[in-house]
Every structure is written in structure tokens, then in C-alpha cells.
Design a protein around this motif. Structure first.
Motif, PDB file in Angstrom:
ATOM      1  N   GLU A 206       1.984 -18.774   4.941  1.00 50.23           N
ATOM      2  CA  GLU A 206       1.601 -19.911   3.950  1.00 50.23           C
ATOM      3  C   GLU A 206       1.523 -20.753   5.412  1.00 50.23           C
ATOM      4  O   GLU A 206       1.264 -22.520   5.069  1.00 50.23           O
ATOM      5  CB  GLU A 206       2.640 -20.151   3.239  1.00 50.23           C
ATOM      6  N   LEU A 207       2.088 -21.090   6.059  1.00 49.30           N
ATOM      7  CA  LEU A 207       2.045 -21.701   7.640  1.00 49.30           C
ATOM      8  C   LEU A 207       0.347 -22.151   8.241  1.00 49.30           C
ATOM      9  O   LEU A 207       0.320 -22.195   9.628  1.00 49.30           O
ATOM     10  CB  LEU A 207       3.405 -22.312   8.551  1.00 49.30           C
TER      11      LEU A 207
ATOM     12  N   GLU B 247       5.737 -13.755   4.479  1.00 46.13           N
ATOM     13  CA  GLU B 247       4.784 -14.394   3.630  1.00 46.13           C
ATOM     14  C   GLU B 247       4.930 -15.932   4.133  1.00 46.13           C
ATOM     15  O   GLU B 247       4.549 -16.860   3.874  1.00 46.13           O
ATOM     16  CB  GLU B 247       5.435 -14.214   2.480  1.00 46.13           C
ATOM     17  N   GLN B 248       6.427 -16.679   4.340  1.00 45.02           N
ATOM     18  CA  GLN B 248       6.312 -17.789   4.739  1.00 45.02           C
ATOM     19  C   GLN B 248       5.635 -18.150   5.854  1.00 45.02           C
ATOM     20  O   GLN B 248       4.982 -19.531   5.587  1.00 45.02           O
ATOM     21  CB  GLN B 248       8.118 -18.090   4.777  1.00 45.02           C
TER      22      GLN B 248
ATOM     23  N   SER C 153      13.666 -16.701   6.575  1.00 47.27           N
ATOM     24  CA  SER C 153      12.087 -17.125   6.371  1.00 47.27           C
ATOM     25  C   SER C 153      11.598 -15.152   6.253  1.00 47.27           C
ATOM     26  O   SER C 153      12.026 -14.742   6.155  1.00 47.27           O
ATOM     27  CB  SER C 153      11.753 -17.105   7.852  1.00 47.27           C
TER      28      SER C 153
END
Length: 453
Positions: free
Chosen positions: A68-69, A64-65, A61
Motif C-alpha cells: 500500500e506504500l 500487503e501493508q 506489518s
């Protein structure tokens, strides 16, 4: 709902991702004192040994990922204090030094563990390295390039994997441990004797039953490890002595084991309302002993982190406990274990016995039919399965996952004897080796009860 998460490795990442998906309206803030998240520390030896070429594959992870959440990730931020009654934490930006307060409705503590570092004289010398995070792995690789004599202190999984990696890279390797056997927490002597012989055959020096006394060096750099039995030349020393829970933030605020591991219930709740914990910072419920224990494993962490999220608002899904199931590949041997070893069961005060099965894993008429060695540990009187260990040059380690389920469900040896396993000559024999282990415990039929027809 404001959710604060402290720490973002295995348990933290699982808790964060699941919380974001389950409660999209939640305001989630993550505090991580490192400059990276979600590093698979179990891959360090693979990275050091060159099996893993791109270390980015060891991260699952990123900020940035998570963004997105809808998650706010504060990297290089250390939480310095937590007030669980006032639902407030204090954090410091490690880049600017700025301190600030934040409040939460729910807190998930996934602060993990940290290597045990005894205060040996000389511990401050250069080239004495820990093995825990991504920065450590890079340092091990960099320092190891020019080093010829590598000393690893600690013969657990990490230590064994590292000595193998360094030996395969052409280094002179010494492994030191205070215990008389390697991997003594995971395997009985029937296995460790074989592995020790394999390591010695590869030129790895084993200094077992020896305690480190001090480190010596020149010009601020280590050049020797001194034990109570001898002196070992060292250009680099890697400490893999063990781990302790990172829980000072909650000391005196929630229930803990004597070693500081946070005690959680089956829903990952601590003894304080709205404070959850998961992963290596916690004790786990250990099914073989029916009690809490400290067993830091990535598998425990991801399960617990997921459950913390799912039970954040309402107790929904219970934790099933753990068997401490683990596996390792040492040269050509595939090894796995679950539950108690025979020696550990007896140390715990259980009346334990065992059966050892050594057999070809499939029919001898097949072109190859390598041997498998399986040990089942069980409780005398009840025949309750307590643990198992397996080793083979063929990868049969998934059998240990089967035994893990058996232990979780309090199965007995005689039940294992007749579990329905498929038969196909490519894979096994009509009596699977797991069945064979259970069959050995069946009582003999008294002669007078045998009816002759």
C-alpha cells in the motif's frame, strides 16, 4: 532513486516504512528470506505460555501493508551476494531456485542476528530447537505439548522467560548456563539471587556454572543433555545461548567489529558510500563506555531503522547512542535495568561504586506500600551515573527510563539527588527513591563548617 533493503524485521520494517513515506518517488525493493516479516520475537515466551492467544498480534506489518506504500516485497528471497562498489546484489528465489541480479542507488542492510549454535556432539538430534523467529515459536509449542522434561540452555532474558512459561504449563524444567548467575549481563547479584530463589521455589532446576558437553538421544531424538557436571533428562531442548550478527554479505566491504557487527556512524552510514545499516546486524554506540558495542535489542533496531531512512539522502538526525535499557517480568517481580552493572563496569576497567536503596515506594500510611530495590552504579571521582537496576512487585520500571536519560546526558549522582520529581502519596514519597539514591553520595559537611545559631 532505487532503494534495496535486505531483511525485514524490526530495523528493516522501520527503515522501509519511513523511506516510503519520506521519499514517495523512491523505488523500494525488500528482500526477505523468511515467509513472514516484522515478527516480534520478544513475544515468543508470551505465545508459548498462552498469554498471547493469537500470534498474528505479534506481527506489526505485512507485505500487503508495505504494498500500500508502494513497496515491492520479495518474500522467500535470499540475497546471496552484494557488491557495494558496483551497487549490485544477487538474489535467489527460494521457491523456484531462480537467481537474478538487481542494482540499487541506496542499500539498507537490516539482516539482523542469528542464534549462536555451538557444534556440540548430538546437535543434529530432533527436538533441539532455537528461539528466534515465528517458525521456531510454533515448533517450540508443538514439540512442548507432549514433552514433560524441558531443558533450556542459556539464562538470558529469553531463557528465563521460557522456563517460566514452561513451568506454568506444568512441565519439569531445567535451566543450564555456563555463568554462575542468571541474567549476569543485566543484573548484579543483589537481584539475581532473589530471582534464582524464586525460580527454585517454583520447582525449576538451575544448573549454573555448567557447560554443555554433548546431547544424547535414542532413535534420532534427544533424551538428555550432558554437562561437565551432570546429566539432565530432556524431551525438548531449547538453545538460547546468545546472538551473533548476520553480516557475511558485507564481510571485507565495510568496517566491522571483531564479531562481525557492522560499524555505523551517528547517521547509520557504513564506511561505504550509499550503504546504510541498522539493527542487530550493527554495533551501537554505548554511552556508558563511550565506545561501540554489540547490544541486539528491538528498541535499538527500530530507532536505527528510522534514522537510516531519515538520513538516506542528507545527514539530518543524529543517533544519540544507547544505554542498553531493558525490562522483564518474572512471576510477580517487575525488573528493569539500564547501562552498566557494577560487575560489568569493573570488568571494563572503570573505578565504579554503587548505592542500594530499599524502601517503600510510597508512604507507609497508604493501604499498600510495597518495597522497591534500586541500585545506582556510578564512577568514582566524577560521580557520573553508569547504570541502574530496579525490582519491585509494583511496576516502577519506568524509573529506569529516567535513569537512561540521565546516563545519556552524562548526569552525576549529586544532580540526580535534586531533580524535580512530583510528590503525591498515591505514587511516591516527598523524596523520590531516585533522589534518595543520589542523596547517598553527597559529601558530609565537615563539623567545623557547621554554624550554630
Amino acid at each position: 532513486m532505487r532503494v534495496a533493503v535486505i531483511g525485514c524485521t524490526h530495523a528493516g520494517t522501520a527503515a522501509i516504512v519511513n523511506t516510503a513515506k519520506l521519499y514517495p518517488e523512491a523505488e523500494i525493493t525488500v528482500y526477505e528470506r523468511n515467509d513472514n516479516i516484522s515478527f516480534l520475537s520478544c513475544g515468543i515466551a508470551l505465545y508459548v505460555g498462552g498469554v498471547v492467544k493469537d500470534p498474528q498480534g505479534l506481527f506489526y506489518s505485512s507485505p500487503e501493508q508495505l504494498a500500500e506504500l508502494g513497496v515491492k516485497t520479495k518474500m522467500l528471497h535470499e540475497v546471496t551476494a552484494v557488491d557495494t562498489d558496483r551497487k549490485q546484489l544477487t538474489a535467489r528465489n527460494l521457491q523456484t531456485g531462480e537467481e537474478f541480479a538487481d542494482h540499487f542507488d541506496k542499500l539498507i542492510v537490516t539482516t539482523g542476528s542469528w542464534p549462536v549454535v555451538p557444534r556440540f556432539p548430538g546437535i543434529e538430534l530432533d527436538n533441539i530447537i532455537l528461539s528466534k523467529n515465528f517458525n521456531h515459536s510454533n515448533m517450540i509449542i508443538e514439540k512442548g505439548k507432549e514433552a514433560q522434561n524441558i531443558v533450556v540452555v542459556g539464562a538470558g532474558y529469553i531463557g528465563i522467560e521460557l522456563v517460566e512459561a514452561f513451568q506454568m504449563n506444568g512441565k519439569n524444567v531445567t535451566l543450564i548456563d555456563a555463568e554462575e548467575r542468571i541474567l549476569s549481563k543485566y543484573l548484579d547479584a543483589e537481584y539475581t539471587d532473589v530471582i534464582e530463589d524464586t525460580l527454585r521455589e517454583r520447582g525449576i532446576a538451575l544448573a549454573l556454572g555448567e557447560k554443555v558437553v554433548r546431547f544424547e538421544g535414542e532413535e534420532g531424538r534427544v533424551n538428555a543433555v550432558i554437562t561437565d557436571h551432570g546429566r539432565y533428562a530432556a524431551d525438548v531442548v531449547i538453545l538460547c545461548i546468545g546472538f551473533k550478527p548476520n553480516t557475511e554479505l558485507l564481510k571485507g566491504q565495510v568496517d566491522m567489529l571483531d564479531n562481525g557487527a557492522i560499524i555505523v556512524d551517528e547517521y547509520m552510514r557504513t564506511s561505504k558510500n550509499d550503504v546504510f545499516a541498522a539493527g542487530d546486524s550493527c554495533a551501537v554506540y554505548y554511552n556508558p563506555l563511550k565506545s561501540h558495542a554489540y547490544i541486539p535489542l528491538a528498541t535499538n533496531a527500530v530507532r536505527m531503522g528510522t534514522l537510516a531512512a531519515r538520513n538516506l539522502l542528507t545527514p539530518t538526525v543524529k543517533y544519540l547512542g544507547t544505554q542498553g535499557t531493558s525490562g522483564i517480568k518474572i512471576y510477580e517481580n517487575n525488573i528493569a535495568a539500564t547501562g552498566l552493572t557494577e560487575s560489568a563496569a569493573r570488568e571494563a576497567g572503570l573505578e565504579a561504586d554503587s548505592v542500594l536503596v530499599t524502601d517503600s515506594y510510597r508512604p507507609e500510611f497508604m493501604p499498600t506500600h510495597e518495597k522497591v530495590t534500586l541500585k545506582l552504579v556510578y564512577e568514582q571521582g566524577t560521580n557520573r551515573i553508569l547504570g541502574a537496576q530496579i525490582m519491585s512487585k509494583v511496576d516502577l520500571t519506568q524509573a529506569i527510563n529516567t535513569i537512561s536519560v540521565c546516563i545519556q546526558n552524562d548526569m552525576k549522582m549529586e544532580e540526580l539527588a535534586f531533580v524535580d520529581f512530583f510528590f503525591q502519596p498515591h505514587f511516591n514519597k516527598p523524596w523520590n527513591f531516585l533522589n534518595s539514591a543520589g542523596l547517598q553520595v553527597l559529601p558530609e559537611v565537615p563539623a567545623q563548617e557547621i554554624v550554630h545559631v
